[in-house]
Design a protein around this motif. Structure first.
Motif, short mmCIF file in Angstrom:
data_model
loop_
_atom_site.label_atom_id
_atom_site.label_comp_id
_atom_site.label_asym_id
_atom_site.label_seq_id
_atom_site.Cartn_x
_atom_site.Cartn_y
_atom_site.Cartn_z
N ARG A 65 -56.30 20.15 94.36
CA ARG A 65 -56.68 19.56 93.07
C ARG A 65 -55.73 20.03 91.97
NH1 ARG A 65 -61.98 21.05 94.74
NH2 ARG A 65 -62.29 22.48 92.98
N HIS A 66 -55.25 21.26 92.07
CA HIS A 66 -54.31 21.75 91.06
C HIS A 66 -53.01 20.96 91.11
CE1 HIS A 66 -51.76 24.49 88.72
NE2 HIS A 66 -52.89 24.91 88.18
N GLN A 67 -52.64 20.47 92.29
CA GLN A 67 -51.45 19.63 92.38
C GLN A 67 -51.63 18.33 91.61
OE1 GLN A 67 -49.51 19.24 96.24
NE2 GLN A 67 -50.60 21.05 97.00
N ALA A 68 -52.87 17.86 91.53
CA ALA A 68 -53.15 16.67 90.72
C ALA A 68 -52.79 16.94 89.26
CB ALA A 68 -54.62 16.28 90.85
N ARG A 69 -53.16 18.12 88.77
CA ARG A 69 -52.83 18.47 87.39
C ARG A 69 -51.32 18.53 87.19
NH1 ARG A 69 -51.47 22.67 84.10
NH2 ARG A 69 -52.48 22.71 82.04
N ASP A 70 -50.58 19.09 88.16
CA ASP A 70 -49.13 19.17 88.04
C ASP A 70 -48.49 17.80 87.94
OD1 ASP A 70 -49.34 21.92 88.23
OD2 ASP A 70 -48.90 22.00 90.38
N ILE A 71 -49.11 16.80 88.58
CA ILE A 71 -48.60 15.43 88.49
C ILE A 71 -48.99 14.79 87.17
CG2 ILE A 71 -48.77 13.12 89.49
CD1 ILE A 71 -49.22 14.47 92.22
N LEU A 72 -50.23 15.01 86.74
CA LEU A 72 -50.76 14.33 85.57
C LEU A 72 -50.17 14.85 84.25
CD1 LEU A 72 -54.53 14.18 86.61
CD2 LEU A 72 -52.96 12.24 86.45
N LEU A 73 -49.91 16.15 84.18
CA LEU A 73 -49.51 16.74 82.90
C LEU A 73 -48.24 16.11 82.33
CD1 LEU A 73 -50.42 18.80 80.85
CD2 LEU A 73 -49.12 20.55 82.08
N PRO A 74 -47.14 16.01 83.09
CA PRO A 74 -45.96 15.37 82.50
C PRO A 74 -46.17 13.89 82.18
CG PRO A 74 -45.60 15.87 84.84
CD PRO A 74 -46.86 16.56 84.44
N LEU A 75 -46.98 13.20 82.98
CA LEU A 75 -47.27 11.80 82.67
C LEU A 75 -48.06 11.69 81.37
CD1 LEU A 75 -48.28 10.47 86.22
CD2 LEU A 75 -46.16 9.99 84.98
N ALA A 76 -49.03 12.58 81.18
CA ALA A 76 -49.81 12.57 79.94
C ALA A 76 -48.94 12.84 78.73
CB ALA A 76 -50.93 13.59 80.04
N GLU A 77 -48.01 13.79 78.87
CA GLU A 77 -47.12 14.13 77.76
C GLU A 77 -46.18 12.98 77.42
OE1 GLU A 77 -45.29 17.66 79.20
OE2 GLU A 77 -46.93 18.98 78.55
N ARG A 78 -45.92 12.11 78.39
CA ARG A 78 -45.07 10.94 78.15
C ARG A 78 -45.88 9.74 77.65
NH1 ARG A 78 -42.66 11.01 83.92
NH2 ARG A 78 -42.25 8.81 83.52
N GLY A 79 -47.19 9.93 77.47
CA GLY A 79 -48.00 8.90 76.82
C GLY A 79 -48.79 8.00 77.74
N PHE A 80 -48.86 8.33 79.04
CA PHE A 80 -49.64 7.49 79.95
C PHE A 80 -51.13 7.77 79.74
CE2 PHE A 80 -45.53 7.27 81.94
CZ PHE A 80 -45.49 5.99 82.46
#
Length: 393
Positions: free
Chosen positions: A70-85
């Motif tokens: 589940r922590h790997q999910a956060r590693d994927i989501l964080l940069p996408l969130a910072e880019r505005g997704f």
């Protein structure tokens, strides 16, 4: 309610495809949640579909009972969130506030909700959920503090870094995280302890929110491993609510993977009659379609497989005509029919659950809900084994 939507889609797909395989019986094969996710994750990794694929991969990781995945999910989501997704921001908001990746935190939710508010696109579901949790903590702090201390170790699949005890302004998030863990990732060698923890929490919530359905008694009955022979209507209703919630969060375990694309062998005549009935119904001649197909089933020596597919079409016509009791009677023998493709067996089961709920047949709903858990490899880690041994055939 649209109880036959998936049934219709699958039936139409079968009817539109020429027969390709021999007339063999079919037994649905359920993989463990971990095995199913492993296959899905590796398939997704092999695809080249950019950010959308990354979001799908994160969703798969987030379904895992393993907190490190589940922590790997956060590693994927964080940069996408910072880019505005926005979808990445939303998943982070829900996941971090529920403690899915580590210590529960509402920073991501605060940023996400503030941005949506500025754009006048509020997320009412998350906003109300956080508000309810805060309110519950403020009015029942002593009870929830005791509950958290008692049941913290009941969910073995929780992320690391959670508070060992309550005592801060973030307490409501810790409680929120433990409830989420017990529901979504709570499979363990002691299912009764997990279910009792949920019952104890529901009892507190029910006192604060008497207008909402209460699952406390239902979870307590499941935890006991013994269903009463003559339960009161309130107990039946609570059991239905508890099992419905468990089924909703166990979608990954209950889902049958894609089939091979093979279609059952039916005669050209049967396919033609099924398609003719479909077309008649679309043309507003539902009664005539039903009468013709029912007569065809009676007059012809059909194989067991052909009878099953004709009965599915008849049940669909009965549902369209509002004949729910008649359709339910017709579908009940088909829910485990080895003549139907695995996904269609599952669709019939789901349709019957929705029908029984709509008809307020609570005892049948409970039986069908328990049956849906029965073929799972991990069923005894989700519910006490005694519940399955006592099921009515």
């Amino acid at each position: 309610m649209r109880p036959v939507l998936l049934l219709t889609l699958l039936l139409t797909a079968c009817a539109a495809t020429p027969p390709q395989v021999n007339d063999a019986t079919i037994t649905p094969v359920y993989r463990t949640k971990a095995d199913g996710l492993f296959l899905a994750i590796n398939k997704q990794k092999s695809r080249q579909d950019g950010e959308a694929g990354e979001l799908r991969l994160a969703a798969l990781y987030e379904n895992s009972d393993d907190p490190t995945l589940r922590h790997q999910a956060r590693d994927i989501l964080l940069p996408l969130a910072e880019r505005g997704f926005v979808l990445a921001q939303k998943r982070l908001a829900y996941g971090e506030s529920s403690g899915r990746y580590g210590p529960p935190d509402d920073a991501a939710a605060t940023r996400y909700l503030a941005r949506l508010q500025a754009e006048q696109k509020p997320d009412h579901t998350l906003t109300l959920s956080l508000q309810r949790d805060k309110q519950l903590m403020s009015t029942h702090q002593a009870q929830l503090t005791s509950w958290y201390a008692k049941h913290l170790t009941t969910c073995p699949n929780r992320a690391t870094g959670w508070p060992a005890a309550l005592g801060s302004d973030q307490d409501y998030l810790a409680v929120r995280a433990l409830v989420d863990c017990l529901l979504a990732y709570g499979a363990s060698d002691q299912p009764s302890a997990r279910l009792q923890a949920l019952s104890d929490f529901e009892a507190i919530r029910c006192a604060a929110e008497p207008e909402h359905p209460c699952r406390a008694q239902g979870f307590a009955l499941l935890a006991s491993g013994q269903l009463p022979t003559e339960p009161e209507p309130a107990a039946l209703a609570s059991l239905v609510e508890a099992l419905s919630l468990l089924r909703a969060v166990e979608t990954q375990r209950l889902h049958l993977g894609p089939q091979s694309g093979e279609r059952p062998v039916l005669s050209e005549s049967v396919w033609w009659e099924i398609q003719y009935a479909e077309d008649q119904a679309k043309d507003g001649q539902r009664a005539a379609a039903y009468e013709r197909l029912a007569q065809y089933r009676q007059d012809n020596r059909l194989t067991a497989k052909e009878q099953a597919f004709v009965d599915l079409t008849l049940a669909r016509l009965e549902l369209q005509a509002g004949q729910q009791a008649q359709a339910q009677t017709r579908l009940l023998p088909l829910r485990h029919s080895p003549q139907l493709p695995s996904q269609l067996q599952q669709s019939v089961q789901n349709t019957l659950i929705r029908l029984s709920v709509a008809r307020q047949d609570l005892a049948l709903t409970i039986q069908l809900q328990l049956e849906s858990f029965s073929p799972l490899p991990e069923r005894d880690r989700l519910l006490p084994a005694s519940l399955f041994s006592a099921m009515t055939p």
